[in-house]
Design a protein around this motif. Structure first.
Motif, PDB file in Angstrom:
ATOM      1  N   GLY A 108       0.806  -1.215   0.000  1.00 49.45           N
ATOM      2  CA  GLY A 108       0.000   0.000   0.000  1.00 49.45           C
ATOM      3  C   GLY A 108       0.837   1.262   0.000  1.00 49.45           C
ATOM      4  N   ARG A 109       2.150   1.130   0.142  1.00 51.43           N
ATOM      5  CA  ARG A 109       3.109   2.241   0.128  1.00 51.43           C
ATOM      6  C   ARG A 109       2.682   3.323   1.135  1.00 51.43           C
ATOM      7  NH1 ARG A 109       4.252   4.876  -5.000  1.00 51.43           N
ATOM      8  NH2 ARG A 109       2.007   4.947  -5.268  1.00 51.43           N
ATOM      9  N   ALA A 110       2.496   2.900   2.370  1.00 49.10           N
ATOM     10  CA  ALA A 110       2.128   3.829   3.434  1.00 49.10           C
ATOM     11  C   ALA A 110       3.383   4.288   4.167  1.00 49.10           C
ATOM     12  CB  ALA A 110       1.183   3.148   4.417  1.00 49.10           C
ATOM     13  N   PRO A 111       3.556   5.589   4.399  1.00 51.19           N
ATOM     14  CA  PRO A 111       4.708   6.047   5.186  1.00 51.19           C
ATOM     15  C   PRO A 111       4.815   5.331   6.529  1.00 51.19           C
ATOM     16  CG  PRO A 111       3.645   7.909   4.147  1.00 51.19           C
ATOM     17  CD  PRO A 111       2.768   6.723   3.882  1.00 51.19           C
ATOM     18  N   SER A 112       3.669   5.099   7.182  1.00 51.25           N
ATOM     19  CA  SER A 112       3.656   4.272   8.390  1.00 51.25           C
ATOM     20  C   SER A 112       2.289   3.643   8.542  1.00 51.25           C
ATOM     21  CB  SER A 112       4.011   5.096   9.636  1.00 51.25           C
ATOM     22  OG  SER A 112       2.985   6.014   9.954  1.00 51.25           O
ATOM     23  N   LEU A 113       2.265   2.521   9.242  1.00 46.43           N
ATOM     24  CA  LEU A 113       1.031   1.807   9.499  1.00 46.43           C
ATOM     25  C   LEU A 113       1.147   1.166  10.875  1.00 46.43           C
ATOM     26  CD1 LEU A 113      -0.967  -0.410   7.034  1.00 46.43           C
ATOM     27  CD2 LEU A 113      -0.459  -1.265   9.322  1.00 46.43           C
ATOM     28  N   VAL A 114       0.161   1.404  11.717  1.00 43.74           N
ATOM     29  CA  VAL A 114       0.163   0.838  13.066  1.00 43.74           C
ATOM     30  C   VAL A 114      -1.129   0.056  13.268  1.00 43.74           C
ATOM     31  CG1 VAL A 114       1.669   2.561  14.105  1.00 43.74           C
ATOM     32  CG2 VAL A 114      -0.789   2.992  13.997  1.00 43.74           C
ATOM     33  N   GLY A 146       0.313  13.849   7.923  1.00 39.74           N
ATOM     34  CA  GLY A 146      -0.462  13.265   6.840  1.00 39.74           C
ATOM     35  C   GLY A 146       0.217  13.464   5.494  1.00 39.74           C
ATOM     36  N   TRP A 147       0.241  12.402   4.685  1.00 42.11           N
ATOM     37  CA  TRP A 147       0.943  12.454   3.399  1.00 42.11           C
ATOM     38  C   TRP A 147       0.069  11.917   2.262  1.00 42.11           C
ATOM     39  CZ3 TRP A 147       5.599  14.789   3.184  1.00 42.11           C
ATOM     40  CH2 TRP A 147       6.329  14.923   4.377  1.00 42.11           C
ATOM     41  N   ALA A 162       7.102   9.006  -4.247  1.00 39.76           N
ATOM     42  CA  ALA A 162       7.328  10.371  -3.780  1.00 39.76           C
ATOM     43  C   ALA A 162       6.149  10.812  -2.917  1.00 39.76           C
ATOM     44  CB  ALA A 162       7.486  11.321  -4.978  1.00 39.76           C
ATOM     45  N   LEU A 163       6.413  11.747  -1.997  1.00 39.11           N
ATOM     46  CA  LEU A 163       5.414  12.187  -1.023  1.00 39.11           C
ATOM     47  C   LEU A 163       5.058  13.653  -1.197  1.00 39.11           C
ATOM     48  CD1 LEU A 163       6.917  10.568   2.225  1.00 39.11           C
ATOM     49  CD2 LEU A 163       5.101   9.650   0.777  1.00 39.11           C
ATOM     50  N   LEU A 164       3.840  13.989  -0.778  1.00 39.59           N
ATOM     51  CA  LEU A 164       3.375  15.366  -0.757  1.00 39.59           C
ATOM     52  C   LEU A 164       2.608  15.566   0.548  1.00 39.59           C
ATOM     53  CD1 LEU A 164       3.054  17.961  -2.661  1.00 39.59           C
ATOM     54  CD2 LEU A 164       0.735  17.072  -3.084  1.00 39.59           C
ATOM     55  N   PRO A 165       2.978  16.551   1.362  1.00 41.25           N
ATOM     56  CA  PRO A 165       2.242  16.749   2.621  1.00 41.25           C
ATOM     57  C   PRO A 165       0.825  17.210   2.363  1.00 41.25           C
ATOM     58  CG  PRO A 165       3.848  18.512   2.293  1.00 41.25           C
ATOM     59  CD  PRO A 165       4.108  17.502   1.218  1.00 41.25           C
ATOM     60  N   GLU A 166      -0.118  16.697   3.144  1.00 45.38           N
ATOM     61  CA  GLU A 166      -1.520  17.075   3.035  1.00 45.38           C
ATOM     62  C   GLU A 166      -1.832  18.171   4.068  1.00 45.38           C
ATOM     63  OE1 GLU A 166      -3.739  16.354   0.907  1.00 45.38           O
ATOM     64  OE2 GLU A 166      -3.827  14.231   0.357  1.00 45.38           O
TER      65      GLU A 166
END
Length: 463
Positions: free
Chosen positions: A27-33, A202-203, A211-215
């Motif tokens: 899922g290409r999540a920056p983090s998942l808990v 949040g990204w 690549a990431l973009l801040p929300e």
């Protein structure tokens, strides 16, 4: 919150870790808990992150989006339990002048009020709540898109109205009422309206590049009761335990059971998926398991809370990305992994403390026409009536204290069961919502509707 991972078997813990690792990677999540709850408390916590050496724990806040709606629903049910309102009340009775006043409180809770899914443009999730200071700004000029009560149509403005209803009847802001009546009693100290460190950012993840973009993180203003909250896996684990069992300081077990009872007709696609909605809770049948809970999303965040009462297992999954991992599937899989690997151990069988001869007399076989049923008397004081073979209508009945019982589920929910006695005190038959259950098939000694042929049972004459 102290987790107790040792209570799960090593193979189970590895399977849980593998599932969230796959979800975070694919899922290409920056983090998942994630967290798993069993026996009313968290027994496992897991985290996967793209930042080396930094694993978010159960105290890190993520935005939980529409899981907020379940908190708002709890507040409304509290008002009902106190007698301040009835779920059948039209909104106009308590909150006049909205333009959606013919919808009932229950219809708003179940998303059957006919309201639009979103507020008028610009999109409320990525713009300041100050753009919509009044309810009229949230509802727009045409609040109703569908006939009231006719179909399930998920509505964020509907829960804005419920938040306003809470404020009107409590005489205090939704945020204050929520904190005092739900968050503090349940010990949810890390569930807040605005982020409090430590919290995730949040990204958005580019669909075709890593690549990431801040929300943007907007305060939702009037829309807050529909999706404002921030929380942690630790707090949501406690909340999941509450939704499964109740807590008399907040809502009784009967009231949370009502929340997870289907209250809305399913859309065509949902019928195929086995999904429907209760009062502030999403419901679905998955892998033969009835699951309740809620999903949530806001730009930069995804969230899911899922639990199975029958299995005594709940799961919470949070991620800080706008899209990617399908957290509903992940949550359901975490529940399934634990339920299948370590099935719930039933409570020991215990006999009745006292035996009422008048009730014991009812136990055993009964016939509805030619259909054989059995009535059993449980140690919990309930009667269970169900078919002896195959499928059919089955229900438990609670005593009313006057010699009658009321059905608790299925076809017989709310229906009255009575043992009809003859003048000499013996039982003639059971009357269940006008159905006569007799000790013999079409018992000639009981008043079977339509009567019984005087010649009785017979064979077929041969020529």
């Amino acid at each position: 919150m102290t987790t107790s991972e040792e209570e799960l078997l090593p193979a189970t813990r590895r399977a849980l870790t593998h599932r969230i690792a796959v979800a975070q990677a694919e899922g290409r999540a920056p983090s998942l808990v994630a967290a798993v709850v069993r026996g009313g408390r968290a027994v496992w916590h897991g985290a996967r992150t793209s930042v080396d050496g930094h694993g978010p724990d159960e105290d890190v806040q993520y935005r939980i989006g529409s899981i907020t709606k379940t908190f708002t629903a709890v507040l409304v049910l509290r008002l009902r339990d106190e007698g301040v309102l009835d779920l059948g009340d039209p909104l106009e009775k308590h909150l006049p002048g909205t333009g959606a006043g013919e919808a009932t409180v229950a219809e708003l809770l179940a998303h059957t009020a006919g309201l639009a899914a979103e507020s008028p443009a610009p999109w409320w999730e990525r713009t300041p709540g100050s753009l919509r200071p009044e309810l009229s700004d949230v509802l727009g000029e045409k609040p109703l898109l569908h006939p009231v009560g006719r179909r399930h149509h998920y509505s964020n403005p509907g829960y804005t109205l419920l938040g306003a209803l809470v404020e009107e009847l409590r005489g205090a802001p939704w945020e204050k009422v929520l904190r005092e009546e739900v968050l503090e009693p349940l010990g949810l100290r890390r569930t807040t309206v605005r982020p409090e460190a430590p919290h995730a950012g949040g990204w958005a993840v580019h669909p075709w590049a890593d690549a990431l973009l801040p929300e943007p993180l907007e305060d939702l203003g009037r829309m807050a009761p529909a999706g404002q909250l921030w929380s942690t896996t630790g707090d949501l684990a406690r909340f999941a335990a509450f939704l499964a069992a109740g807590d008399d300081r907040v809502l009784s077990a009967d009231s949370v059971r009502e929340m997870r009872t289907p209250a809305a007709p399913a859309e065509s696609a949902d019928v195929v998926d086995g999904a429907t909605y209760g009062l502030g809770l999403q419901l679905q049948s998955r892998d033969g398991r009835l699951l309740a809970g809620h999903s949530g999303s806001l730009p930069g965040f995804l969230a899911n809370l899922t639990f199975s009462v029958a299995d005594d297992v709940a799961a919470v999954v949070l991620a800080n990305c706008t899209s990617g991992p399908l957290l509903g599937a992940v949550g359901a899989d975490l529940v399934r992994i634990v339920a299948e690997a370590e099935p719930r151990i039933p409570e020991p069988w215990r006999p009745l403390r006292e035996v009422d001869p008048a009730v014991l007399e009812l136990a055993g076989p009964w016939y509805w026409g030619t259909h054989p049923f059995a009535l059993r008397v449980g140690a919990d004081g309930l009667l269970t009536l169900g078919p002896l073979t195959g499928g059919g209508r089955r229900a438990r009945f609670r005593p009313d204290g006057d010699g009658t019982w009321t059905g608790l589920e299925g076809y017989y929910a709310g229906e009255s069961l009575e043992a009809v006695r003859r003048q000499d005190g013996t039982v003639s038959h059971l009357d269940l919502g006008s159905f006569a259950f007799t000790r013999q098939p079409y018992d000639a000694d009981a008043p079977v509707p339509g009567g019984v042929d005087a010649e009785g049972w017979r064979g077929i004459a041969q020529p």
